[in-house]
Design an enzyme around this catalytic site. Structure first.
Site, PDB file in Angstrom:
ATOM      1  CE1 TYR A 300       0.085  -1.820   4.302  1.00 47.16           C
ATOM      2  CE2 TYR A 300       0.490   0.521   4.629  1.00 47.16           C
ATOM      3  CZ  TYR A 300       0.530  -0.780   5.090  1.00 47.16           C
ATOM      4  OH  TYR A 300       1.022  -1.041   6.346  1.00 47.16           O
ATOM      5  CG  HIS A 319      -2.709   5.909  12.916  1.00 51.98           C
ATOM      6  ND1 HIS A 319      -3.709   5.429  12.081  1.00 51.98           N
ATOM      7  CD2 HIS A 319      -1.720   4.969  12.894  1.00 51.98           C
ATOM      8  CE1 HIS A 319      -3.338   4.270  11.568  1.00 51.98           C
ATOM      9  NE2 HIS A 319      -2.139   3.959  12.053  1.00 51.98           N
ATOM     10  CB  CYS A 337      -0.539   1.544  13.843  1.00 57.16           C
ATOM     11  SG  CYS A 337       0.940   2.144  12.975  1.00 57.16           S
TER      12      CYS A 337
END
Length: 389
Positions: A300, A319, A337
């Site tokens: 990606y 995030h 993450c």
């Protein structure tokens, strides 16, 4: 016959009157008969320079000292090659003068001193010396910077990006850290080019910290000497600690010891240790309103996410990820993450300080000690052994 005797006495009297012989150290002044002058036999004042005239490789930190014996110093000058006078101080008894500033590397300085002996006779002596010229003068950096406000997990970090330090003990002795309240902590060397100070436990909230690193003129070993001194003064802010137990799919925020917020989360994939959100205590390293999470390795590109809070250089952030909304709070599906809803990510982002601890448990993998800040991954007993003193 009588006339001859008179003539002889007159001749002897004339010879005596013209004589310059002394009696008991006195002399007759031919211009002022009958007046006596004392001969000045007082030795001249003896002036001594340290370092001596002609000295080479003089350390730039050693004060220059000029002393006198048998008199008083009346004038002293120490000048740079450009002719600028070096500051110094004459002692109250006028028996010595000491320089009051550090010297430059590889420079020839000239000195001149005038002294007056006990009878008031002046004498002057001069000379020169040359300071050491290092093989290298590597710079150093210090973090946090002046006036920063940081989280309770923030270490003090001094880095030497231009070369290794071989005399670590000498450098560590030159580091002084002062706190507004007592804090137990220690310096620890994270290799040859970085030394950090961290507390045993997290900093007490609102602690004021001042650090001075007297590195100029200091030998780092192998002919390298410090380029300049460093200093910083910063403040530890409120206590905020993030706690994440990955199987629970949530992120808890504790402020001043109490639970302040709990946000649904999706962490790194449980089945793949390479994609886990790793175990360990790290800190907030930086914040970006929009972060670039492109990763061609996983197929990606041009992936931008809002309210990105970096917690390691291994690739982990906290995030928003609205594209993963279906899994947030339910399934760990990220590539390492911590994914939050956008509104929650913004709320957390606004409260986060660089240096806030983030404690992660429940994963299969551990954080590697390759990130920029891994101080809290090292047990305290091991950390203490990393000091050079």
């Amino acid at each position: 016959m009588f006339g001859s005797v008179v003539a002889l006495l007159a001749t002897l009297s004339l010879v005596a009157a013209c004589s310059n012989e002394t009696d008991g150290g006195a002399v007759f002044d031919s211009k002022a008969p009958g007046k006596q002058q004392e001969r000045d036999e007082t030795p001249a004042a003896k002036i001594t320079f340290a370092p001596a005239d002609g000295a080479k490789d003089v350390p730039v930190l050693d004060p220059i000292k000029i002393t006198v014996d048998g008199g008083e110093l009346t004038d002293v000058k120490l000048v740079t090659p450009a002719g600028k006078e070096v500051a110094g101080k004459l002692a109250a008894d006028k028996l010595s003068w000491t320089s009051g500033e550090v010297l430059g590397y590889g420079k020839t300085y000239k000195y001149e001193a005038t002294a007056e002996n006990e009878s008031g006779k002046e004498s002057t002596q001069e000379g020169s010396f040359t300071t050491l010229a290092p093989a290298a003068t590597p710079r150093a950096t210090i973090n946090p910077g002046d006036e920063a406000t940081v989280g309770v997990g923030m270490p003090v970090s001094i880095k030497f990006p231009e070369g290794p330090v071989t005399d670590k003990a000498a450098v560590e002795k030159a580091l002084k850290l002062e706190t507004s309240v007592p804090v137990e902590g220690s310096w620890g060397w994270l290799g040859d080019q970085q030394v950090d100070w961290r507390p045993k436990e997290y900093w007490p909230a609102n602690t004021k910290v001042t650090v001075n690193a007297k590195l100029y003129g200091l030998s780092f070993g192998d002919g390298a000497y410090g380029k300049s001194d460093l200093s910083t003064s910063f403040t530890v802010g409120r206590s905020q600690v993030v706690k994440i137990n990955t199987p629970q799919h949530k992120m808890d925020v504790y402020r001043d010891g109490s639970l302040a917020a709990s946000y649904p989360a999706s962490n790194g994939k449980d089945a793949d240790p390479n994609l886990n959100t790793p175990n360990g205590t790290v800190i907030v390293m930086s914040k970006e309103p929009v972060g670039d999470f492109s990763n061609p390795r996983y197929g990606y590109t041009n992936v931008k996410k809002k309210w990105a809070v970096r917690i390691s250089n291994h690739g982990e952030f906290i995030h928003e990820n609205e594209e993963n909304r279906a899994n947030i709070g339910k399934v760990n599906s990220s590539h390492g993450c911590v994914n939050l809803f956008e509104a929650d990510a913004k709320k957390y982002y606004d409260t986060a300080l660089v240096g806030d601890p983030v404690e992660i448990t429940g994963s299969k993998a551990k954080f590697p000690t390759t990130s920029d800040v891994f101080d809290w991954l090292i047990p305290w007993s091991q950390w203490q052994s990393m000091s050079a003193l």
